[in-house]
Design a protein around this motif. Structure first.
Motif, mmCIF file in Angstrom:
data_model
loop_
_atom_site.group_PDB
_atom_site.id
_atom_site.type_symbol
_atom_site.label_atom_id
_atom_site.label_comp_id
_atom_site.label_asym_id
_atom_site.label_seq_id
_atom_site.Cartn_x
_atom_site.Cartn_y
_atom_site.Cartn_z
ATOM 1 N N ASP A 254 12.519 -3.747 12.879
ATOM 2 C CA ASP A 254 12.081 -4.046 14.247
ATOM 3 C C ASP A 254 11.174 -5.267 14.142
ATOM 4 O O ASP A 254 10.053 -5.165 13.665
ATOM 5 C CB ASP A 254 11.313 -2.834 14.801
ATOM 6 C CG ASP A 254 10.980 -2.983 16.276
ATOM 7 O OD1 ASP A 254 11.671 -3.747 16.975
ATOM 8 O OD2 ASP A 254 10.017 -2.341 16.735
ATOM 9 N N GLU B 197 9.962 -9.530 15.328
ATOM 10 C CA GLU B 197 9.572 -10.388 16.440
ATOM 11 C C GLU B 197 10.720 -11.297 16.893
ATOM 12 O O GLU B 197 10.795 -11.650 18.065
ATOM 13 C CB GLU B 197 8.393 -11.229 15.973
ATOM 14 C CG GLU B 197 7.453 -11.692 17.041
ATOM 15 C CD GLU B 197 6.822 -10.551 17.837
ATOM 16 O OE1 GLU B 197 6.287 -9.617 17.230
ATOM 17 O OE2 GLU B 197 6.873 -10.616 19.065
ATOM 18 N N LYS C 92 15.453 -4.967 17.397
ATOM 19 C CA LYS C 92 15.861 -4.230 16.204
ATOM 20 C C LYS C 92 17.166 -4.816 15.651
ATOM 21 O O LYS C 92 18.062 -5.191 16.408
ATOM 22 C CB LYS C 92 16.056 -2.758 16.536
ATOM 23 C CG LYS C 92 14.743 -2.061 16.899
ATOM 24 C CD LYS C 92 14.920 -0.545 16.958
ATOM 25 C CE LYS C 92 13.589 0.142 17.223
ATOM 26 N NZ LYS C 92 13.078 -0.068 18.581
ATOM 27 N N GLU D 192 7.268 -1.340 5.806
ATOM 28 C CA GLU D 192 6.477 -0.326 6.505
ATOM 29 C C GLU D 192 5.059 -0.847 6.721
ATOM 30 O O GLU D 192 4.498 -0.728 7.807
ATOM 31 C CB GLU D 192 6.446 0.989 5.717
ATOM 32 C CG GLU D 192 5.712 2.076 6.497
ATOM 33 C CD GLU D 192 5.771 3.432 5.814
ATOM 34 O OE1 GLU D 192 6.875 3.919 5.560
ATOM 35 O OE2 GLU D 192 4.682 3.974 5.540
ATOM 36 N N ASP D 193 4.517 -1.486 5.668
ATOM 37 C CA ASP D 193 3.155 -2.020 5.773
ATOM 38 C C ASP D 193 3.044 -3.114 6.829
ATOM 39 O O ASP D 193 2.002 -3.294 7.442
ATOM 40 C CB ASP D 193 2.691 -2.584 4.424
ATOM 41 C CG ASP D 193 2.439 -1.472 3.418
ATOM 42 O OD1 ASP D 193 2.421 -0.300 3.826
ATOM 43 O OD2 ASP D 193 2.276 -1.785 2.216
ATOM 44 N N SER D 194 4.116 -3.863 7.012
ATOM 45 C CA SER D 194 4.046 -4.943 8.003
ATOM 46 C C SER D 194 4.403 -4.425 9.401
ATOM 47 O O SER D 194 4.427 -5.183 10.362
ATOM 48 C CB SER D 194 4.980 -6.090 7.606
ATOM 49 O OG SER D 194 6.327 -5.661 7.655
ATOM 50 N N GLY D 195 4.669 -3.127 9.505
ATOM 51 C CA GLY D 195 4.977 -2.551 10.817
ATOM 52 C C GLY D 195 6.360 -2.934 11.316
ATOM 53 O O GLY D 195 6.588 -3.011 12.507
ATOM 54 N N GLU D 196 7.301 -3.176 10.393
ATOM 55 C CA GLU D 196 8.622 -3.642 10.809
ATOM 56 C C GLU D 196 9.764 -2.722 10.380
ATOM 57 O O GLU D 196 10.917 -2.997 10.687
ATOM 58 C CB GLU D 196 8.872 -5.047 10.226
ATOM 59 C CG GLU D 196 7.927 -6.086 10.788
ATOM 60 C CD GLU D 196 8.077 -7.454 10.135
ATOM 61 O OE1 GLU D 196 8.235 -8.443 10.861
ATOM 62 O OE2 GLU D 196 8.035 -7.520 8.896
ATOM 63 N N LEU D 197 9.453 -1.649 9.659
ATOM 64 C CA LEU D 197 10.527 -0.787 9.162
ATOM 65 C C LEU D 197 10.855 0.326 10.156
ATOM 66 O O LEU D 197 9.970 1.014 10.648
ATOM 67 C CB LEU D 197 10.123 -0.149 7.831
ATOM 68 C CG LEU D 197 11.198 0.762 7.222
ATOM 69 C CD1 LEU D 197 12.373 -0.049 6.712
ATOM 70 C CD2 LEU D 197 10.625 1.611 6.100
ATOM 71 N N VAL D 198 12.125 0.490 10.454
ATOM 72 C CA VAL D 198 12.538 1.637 11.261
ATOM 73 C C VAL D 198 13.192 2.670 10.352
ATOM 74 O O VAL D 198 12.862 3.847 10.395
ATOM 75 C CB VAL D 198 13.493 1.230 12.395
ATOM 76 C CG1 VAL D 198 13.927 2.448 13.199
ATOM 77 C CG2 VAL D 198 12.817 0.219 13.311
#
Lengths: 136, 381
Positions: A92, A94, A3, A45-51
């Motif tokens: 968050d 890779e 993160k 958010e769509d890429s699964g990376e937003l906290v």
């Protein structure tokens, strides 16, 4: 995954590349900037990376403890302080390189004349609070 | 309501749906919905055949989900066909699901999330909590992962090494809240070990069991770390240690050594000792030598230097650091420890403080800060 906190400063960063205050932009340029920021958060958010993504009001105050039973001491609003944080985003991702890439994309938000703002963003790793690492 | 049973049945039920012609992504959603139904209804009315119940309900859900997406004509063809025969061997389906969820086209974080959902039967909310991200973000991560593997044939041969890496990540990195992710990693690895004789699978299982056995002693109630030398060894779980050692011995007997077996062997030697003084450090060093041969990663060599210092003294430890980049994470912590062993307390205190500043984990940082504070206090008095 790691993160990172992306910090946007009103003041306190390196000298801005473009320094036209927002209130002097054309209204549609302001709209375009806001739309970019919202789309950016949605994209993460769509890429699964937003906290988390939050903007902070300019006004702020320092507070400290002043002894048992006494009211808190305040100092401010701190109009004079050098550093002023405008907002933050926690991602968050890779890798560190991916964090840099996203920060760079965010810095390309359109500014006056529709040109990329090239705003300086501060990037800080968020420490882990779990996971087995040291001790043995 | 038997939630462990439900979670255990999850991959086999997904496998059956896929064999009947369902696409993996929809089958997985359908089974998740069936699990929710099961949680709701089983406590009042438990079925005699839980797996059959899940298959029936999940298949019905699958039909609903597919019919609501009428534009996807190819699915309709599969749906209108009569359900095919069930799987010949449910174990094969479960193994294939492990491979699919750890497919090399997925990023490690996506593979972890997909494995926990499709193989582990966890909900998106539980997975989001374990990785401290919002549920919508985790939902997107999972659906992207499903899209990424949508073209992969279910019976495509997979690579066990990638599956093991994913399970190792699950074991190491999750935050234990509602679900104990380390225990979940052990369950999934245990299940995998029943499906293959590959010694590295047993090696990883042994490593997890031996680490998990020390978990309660490794942290104080406030979450702070306790170094190995200071751990109350009476709090180590001897049942888990015994199982870990047995699993490891069976693996080693196959004479095909790998990383996880070597790491488990080191963990077993620690688990076997009553104190750091009574630990068989020369034997640990020789396992590190094996590990360096298998995988010469700088991290392994850094840990080896600590073991060398225990076996042959701090100067030998310093010598073992030769050639390693001081910019490595944990390098300052290791040198600080060696300085302390050598009696150079000012250098050790400075080193621990430097290591604390470079730490990326709060528990580790706090531990190193305490070490520095302890040495500085003894230097003042």
């Amino acid at each position: 995954m790691a993160k990172y906190l992306l910090l946007k400063h009103y003041r306190g960063g390196p000298t801005p590349v473009h320094d036209v205050p927002m209130e002097k932009w054309a209204p549609e340029e302001v709209d375009a900037h806001m739309r970019f920021m919202n789309d950016f958060a949605k994209r993460l958010e769509d890429s699964g990376e937003l906290v988390e993504s939050q903007a902070l009001a300019e006004e702020g105050t320092f507070v400290r403890y002043d002894g048992e039973g006494r009211p808190p001491v305040t100092d401010g609003p701190f109009a004079e302080t050098k550093d002023l944080i405008a907002g933050f985003m926690i991602i968050d991702v890779e890798s560190y390189d991916r964090a840099l890439e996203l920060a760079s994309d965010l810095s390309a938000a359109p500014g006056a004349g529709g040109q990329p703002l090239q705003e300086w963003l501060e990037i800080r790793p968020v420490m882990w609070t779990f996971g087995e690492t040291v001790a043995d | 309501m038997d939630e462990p049973l439900l979670r255990e049945l999850t991959p086999a039920v997904i496998g059956i749906l896929v064999r009947r012609g369902a696409d993996f992504a929809t089958a997985e959603d359908a089974v998740q919905e069936a699990l929710v139904d099961a949680v709701r209804t089983w406590s009042d009315d438990p079925p005699r055949d839980p797996k059959g119940w899940l298959v029936t309900v999940a298949w019905r859900r699958f039909l609903d989900l597919t019919r609501s997406e009428t534009s996807r004509a190819r699915r309709e063809i599969a749906v209108d066909a009569e359900p095919g025969p069930g799987p010949v061997d449910g174990r094969d389906d479960t193994l294939r699901l492990y491979f699919l969820c750890a497919h090399p086209s997925l990023t490690p974080a996506s593979a972890v999330a997909l494995t926990l959902r499709a193989v582990g039967g966890l909900t998106t909310r539980q997975i989001a909590e374990a990785y401290l991200v919002p549920e919508p973000t985790m939902a997107q991560r999972i659906s992207r992962a499903k899209r990424t593997v949508s073209g992969v044939r279910f019976d495509e041969p997979g690579d066990l090494a990638t599956v093991l890496r994913v399970l190792y990540l699950v074991f190491n990195e999750g935050y234990t809240g509602d679900v104990d992710v380390a225990a979940e990693a052990i369950r999934l690895t245990r299940q995998l070990a029943t499906m293959t004789d590959e010694p590295e699978v047993a090696g990883l299982l042994a490593l997890m069991l031996l680490h998990h056995a020390r978990r309660d002693a490794r942290r104080r109630a406030d979450g702070s770390l306790v170094a190995l030398a200071a751990q109350d060894r009476s709090r180590w779980d001897t049942t888990l240690i015994a199982e870990g050692v047995e699993v490891l011995q069976t693996a080693l007997a196959q004479d095909r050594l790998g990383d996880f077996q070597a790491q488990a062997a080191i963990a077993a030697l620690h688990a076997d000792a009553r104190s750091t003084e009574e630990t068989d450090w020369p034997q640990i060093v020789s396992w590190y030598d094996e590990l360096v041969g298998l995988n010469g990663s700088p991290v392994v060599r850094l840990n080896r230097a600590v073991a060398v210092a225990e076996a042959d003294g701090p100067q030998a430890g310093f010598a073992a650091l030769a050639g390693l980049d001081p910019a490595l994470p944990r390098y300052p912590a290791v040198t600080a420890y060696l300085h302390e062993k050598a009696g150079d307390l000012p250098a050790a205190a400075a080193g621990y403080a430097e290591a604390a500043r470079a730490a990326t984990n709060t528990a580790e940082r706090d531990h190193l800060t305490r070490q520095a504070a302890r040495l500085n206090q003894s230097l003042r008095s």
